[in-house]
Design a protein around this motif. Structure first.
Motif, PDB file in Angstrom:
ATOM      1  N   LEU A 166       0.843  -1.197   0.000  1.00 33.02           N
ATOM      2  CA  LEU A 166       0.000   0.000   0.000  1.00 33.02           C
ATOM      3  C   LEU A 166       0.876   1.244   0.000  1.00 33.02           C
ATOM      4  CD1 LEU A 166      -2.646  -0.877   2.749  1.00 33.02           C
ATOM      5  CD2 LEU A 166      -2.993  -0.884   0.300  1.00 33.02           C
ATOM      6  N   SER A 167       0.435   2.245  -0.723  1.00 32.21           N
ATOM      7  CA  SER A 167       1.134   3.521  -0.668  1.00 32.21           C
ATOM      8  C   SER A 167       0.777   4.216   0.644  1.00 32.21           C
ATOM      9  CB  SER A 167       0.741   4.396  -1.859  1.00 32.21           C
ATOM     10  OG  SER A 167      -0.613   4.795  -1.749  1.00 32.21           O
ATOM     11  N   GLU A 168       1.491   5.271   0.960  1.00 32.22           N
ATOM     12  CA  GLU A 168       1.208   6.011   2.208  1.00 32.22           C
ATOM     13  C   GLU A 168      -0.203   6.595   2.179  1.00 32.22           C
ATOM     14  OE1 GLU A 168       2.816   6.314   5.114  1.00 32.22           O
ATOM     15  OE2 GLU A 168       4.153   4.802   4.304  1.00 32.22           O
ATOM     16  N   ALA A 169      -0.649   7.073   1.020  1.00 36.78           N
ATOM     17  CA  ALA A 169      -1.998   7.634   0.921  1.00 36.78           C
ATOM     18  C   ALA A 169      -3.052   6.548   1.135  1.00 36.78           C
ATOM     19  CB  ALA A 169      -2.194   8.298  -0.436  1.00 36.78           C
ATOM     20  N   ASP A 170      -2.839   5.371   0.523  1.00 34.89           N
ATOM     21  CA  ASP A 170      -3.781   4.266   0.711  1.00 34.89           C
ATOM     22  C   ASP A 170      -3.784   3.795   2.156  1.00 34.89           C
ATOM     23  OD1 ASP A 170      -4.474   4.306  -1.956  1.00 34.89           O
ATOM     24  OD2 ASP A 170      -3.071   2.708  -2.511  1.00 34.89           O
ATOM     25  N   ARG A 171      -2.626   3.783   2.776  1.00 35.56           N
ATOM     26  CA  ARG A 171      -2.528   3.371   4.171  1.00 35.56           C
ATOM     27  C   ARG A 171      -3.275   4.345   5.083  1.00 35.56           C
ATOM     28  NH1 ARG A 171       2.454   0.519   6.579  1.00 35.56           N
ATOM     29  NH2 ARG A 171       2.506   0.059   4.365  1.00 35.56           N
ATOM     30  N   ALA A 172      -3.175   5.651   4.804  1.00 33.70           N
ATOM     31  CA  ALA A 172      -3.875   6.653   5.613  1.00 33.70           C
ATOM     32  C   ALA A 172      -5.388   6.517   5.450  1.00 33.70           C
ATOM     33  CB  ALA A 172      -3.419   8.052   5.216  1.00 33.70           C
ATOM     34  N   VAL A 173      -5.843   6.256   4.228  1.00 35.05           N
ATOM     35  CA  VAL A 173      -7.286   6.076   3.991  1.00 35.05           C
ATOM     36  C   VAL A 173      -7.789   4.838   4.723  1.00 35.05           C
ATOM     37  CG1 VAL A 173      -8.989   5.532   2.216  1.00 35.05           C
ATOM     38  CG2 VAL A 173      -7.321   7.326   1.808  1.00 35.05           C
ATOM     39  N   ALA A 174      -7.049   3.737   4.629  1.00 39.25           N
ATOM     40  CA  ALA A 174      -7.458   2.503   5.300  1.00 39.25           C
ATOM     41  C   ALA A 174      -7.479   2.686   6.818  1.00 39.25           C
ATOM     42  CB  ALA A 174      -6.523   1.365   4.923  1.00 39.25           C
ATOM     43  N   SER A 175      -6.494   3.402   7.350  1.00 41.26           N
ATOM     44  CA  SER A 175      -6.445   3.645   8.792  1.00 41.26           C
ATOM     45  C   SER A 175      -7.635   4.486   9.246  1.00 41.26           C
ATOM     46  CB  SER A 175      -5.137   4.334   9.149  1.00 41.26           C
ATOM     47  OG  SER A 175      -5.095   4.637  10.513  1.00 41.26           O
ATOM     48  N   ARG A 176      -7.955   5.517   8.471  1.00 40.72           N
ATOM     49  CA  ARG A 176      -9.091   6.384   8.807  1.00 40.72           C
ATOM     50  C   ARG A 176     -10.398   5.609   8.771  1.00 40.72           C
ATOM     51  NH1 ARG A 176      -9.072   9.863   4.679  1.00 40.72           N
ATOM     52  NH2 ARG A 176      -7.036  10.590   5.349  1.00 40.72           N
ATOM     53  N   ARG A 177     -10.568   4.755   7.761  1.00 38.55           N
ATOM     54  CA  ARG A 177     -11.791   3.951   7.666  1.00 38.55           C
ATOM     55  C   ARG A 177     -11.904   2.982   8.831  1.00 38.55           C
ATOM     56  NH1 ARG A 177     -11.855   2.390   1.259  1.00 38.55           N
ATOM     57  NH2 ARG A 177     -12.458   4.467   0.517  1.00 38.55           N
ATOM     58  N   LEU A 178     -10.800   2.388   9.223  1.00 32.01           N
ATOM     59  CA  LEU A 178     -10.805   1.471  10.359  1.00 32.01           C
ATOM     60  C   LEU A 178     -11.200   2.201  11.642  1.00 32.01           C
ATOM     61  CD1 LEU A 178     -10.197  -1.406  11.354  1.00 32.01           C
ATOM     62  CD2 LEU A 178      -7.856  -0.657  11.731  1.00 32.01           C
ATOM     63  N   LYS A 179     -10.682   3.408  11.830  1.00 29.95           N
ATOM     64  CA  LYS A 179     -11.015   4.189  13.022  1.00 29.95           C
ATOM     65  C   LYS A 179     -12.491   4.556  13.035  1.00 29.95           C
ATOM     66  CE  LYS A 179      -6.412   6.107  13.603  1.00 29.95           C
ATOM     67  NZ  LYS A 179      -5.574   7.299  13.533  1.00 29.95           N
ATOM     68  N   TYR A 180     -13.012   5.022  11.897  1.00 30.82           N
ATOM     69  CA  TYR A 180     -14.440   5.368  11.826  1.00 30.82           C
ATOM     70  C   TYR A 180     -15.308   4.137  12.063  1.00 30.82           C
ATOM     71  CZ  TYR A 180     -13.253   9.930   9.804  1.00 30.82           C
ATOM     72  OH  TYR A 180     -12.774  11.186   9.580  1.00 30.82           O
ATOM     73  N   GLY A 181     -14.907   3.013  11.483  1.00 27.73           N
ATOM     74  CA  GLY A 181     -15.667   1.783  11.680  1.00 27.73           C
ATOM     75  C   GLY A 181     -15.688   1.342  13.131  1.00 27.73           C
ATOM     76  N   PHE A 182     -14.568   1.510  13.826  1.00 29.57           N
ATOM     77  CA  PHE A 182     -14.476   1.165  15.246  1.00 29.57           C
ATOM     78  C   PHE A 182     -15.462   2.000  16.067  1.00 29.57           C
ATOM     79  CE2 PHE A 182     -12.432   1.950  19.387  1.00 29.57           C
ATOM     80  CZ  PHE A 182     -12.318   0.657  19.846  1.00 29.57           C
ATOM     81  N   VAL A 183     -15.485   3.301  15.806  1.00 30.80           N
ATOM     82  CA  VAL A 183     -16.375   4.194  16.551  1.00 30.80           C
ATOM     83  C   VAL A 183     -17.832   3.887  16.228  1.00 30.80           C
ATOM     84  CG1 VAL A 183     -17.055   6.600  16.866  1.00 30.80           C
ATOM     85  CG2 VAL A 183     -14.640   5.997  16.791  1.00 30.80           C
ATOM     86  N   VAL A 184     -18.152   3.663  14.964  1.00 27.45           N
ATOM     87  CA  VAL A 184     -19.528   3.358  14.569  1.00 27.45           C
ATOM     88  C   VAL A 184     -19.977   2.027  15.167  1.00 27.45           C
ATOM     89  CG1 VAL A 184     -20.977   2.777  12.575  1.00 27.45           C
ATOM     90  CG2 VAL A 184     -19.498   4.781  12.501  1.00 27.45           C
ATOM     91  N   LEU A 185     -19.092   1.046  15.213  1.00 22.30           N
ATOM     92  CA  LEU A 185     -19.436  -0.244  15.805  1.00 22.30           C
ATOM     93  C   LEU A 185     -19.818  -0.094  17.272  1.00 22.30           C
ATOM     94  CD1 LEU A 185     -19.476  -3.370  15.485  1.00 22.30           C
ATOM     95  CD2 LEU A 185     -17.132  -3.324  16.311  1.00 22.30           C
ATOM     96  N   ILE A 186     -19.066   0.691  18.008  1.00 20.69           N
ATOM     97  CA  ILE A 186     -19.378   0.905  19.424  1.00 20.69           C
ATOM     98  C   ILE A 186     -20.694   1.678  19.571  1.00 20.69           C
ATOM     99  CG2 ILE A 186     -18.612   2.053  21.543  1.00 20.69           C
ATOM    100  CD1 ILE A 186     -15.780   1.309  20.739  1.00 20.69           C
ATOM    101  N   GLY A 187     -20.897   2.685  18.731  1.00 18.39           N
ATOM    102  CA  GLY A 187     -22.147   3.447  18.792  1.00 18.39           C
ATOM    103  C   GLY A 187     -23.358   2.596  18.484  1.00 18.39           C
ATOM    104  N   CYS A 188     -23.272   1.781  17.444  1.00 16.60           N
ATOM    105  CA  CYS A 188     -24.403   0.922  17.079  1.00 16.60           C
ATOM    106  C   CYS A 188     -24.665  -0.139  18.135  1.00 16.60           C
ATOM    107  CB  CYS A 188     -24.147   0.271  15.731  1.00 16.60           C
ATOM    108  SG  CYS A 188     -24.245   1.410  14.349  1.00 16.60           S
ATOM    109  N   SER A 189     -23.602  -0.638  18.754  1.00 15.52           N
ATOM    110  CA  SER A 189     -23.819  -1.648  19.779  1.00 15.52           C
ATOM    111  C   SER A 189     -24.561  -1.055  20.974  1.00 15.52           C
ATOM    112  CB  SER A 189     -22.499  -2.292  20.194  1.00 15.52           C
ATOM    113  OG  SER A 189     -21.918  -1.663  21.288  1.00 15.52           O
ATOM    114  N   GLY A 190     -24.283   0.212  21.292  1.00 14.50           N
ATOM    115  CA  GLY A 190     -25.039   0.865  22.367  1.00 14.50           C
ATOM    116  C   GLY A 190     -26.517   0.961  22.038  1.00 14.50           C
ATOM    117  N   GLY A 191     -26.817   1.309  20.795  1.00 17.67           N
ATOM    118  CA  GLY A 191     -28.217   1.380  20.376  1.00 17.67           C
ATOM    119  C   GLY A 191     -28.895   0.024  20.381  1.00 17.67           C
ATOM    120  N   LEU A 192     -28.199  -1.006  19.946  1.00 24.22           N
ATOM    121  CA  LEU A 192     -28.792  -2.336  19.932  1.00 24.22           C
ATOM    122  C   LEU A 192     -29.027  -2.873  21.341  1.00 24.22           C
ATOM    123  CD1 LEU A 192     -26.830  -3.974  16.987  1.00 24.22           C
ATOM    124  CD2 LEU A 192     -29.242  -3.296  17.025  1.00 24.22           C
ATOM    125  N   VAL A 193     -28.126  -2.586  22.240  1.00 23.22           N
ATOM    126  CA  VAL A 193     -28.331  -3.001  23.633  1.00 23.22           C
ATOM    127  C   VAL A 193     -29.539  -2.272  24.214  1.00 23.22           C
ATOM    128  CG1 VAL A 193     -27.340  -2.896  25.954  1.00 23.22           C
ATOM    129  CG2 VAL A 193     -25.963  -3.699  24.059  1.00 23.22           C
TER     130      VAL A 193
END
Length: 75
Positions: free
Chosen positions: A6-33
């Motif tokens: 991966l290039s540095e730009a692709d790595r930064a995009v993948a890292s950002r998506r992973l971070k957003y996904g982590f936060v959204v997963l925790i938020g959705c789990s709170g709603g489902l509970v």
């Protein structure tokens, strides 16, 4: 030739998506509970918002701990 796949730009995009996904997963789990506990729609939405805030705080804490760990390994 061996190098990073991966290039540095692709790595930064993948890292950002992973971070957003982590936060959204925790938020959705709170709603489902909340829905599993027979909450109203407003209460479930509040749980999602609270989960997003907690997820963001947890992500920033993990980033801090990761930076500290990398600094100690360099020494």
């Amino acid at each position: 030739m061996v190098g990073p796949s991966l290039s540095e730009a692709d790595r930064a995009v993948a890292s950002r998506r992973l971070k957003y996904g982590f936060v959204v997963l925790i938020g959705c789990s709170g709603g489902l509970v909340a829905l599993a506990a027979d909450a109203t729609a407003v209460q479930a939405l509040g749980a999602v918002v609270a989960g997003l805030l907690v997820g963001g705080a947890l992500l920033s804490y993990l980033g801090y701990v990761g930076r500290q760990w990398r600094e100690k390994r360099r020494r």
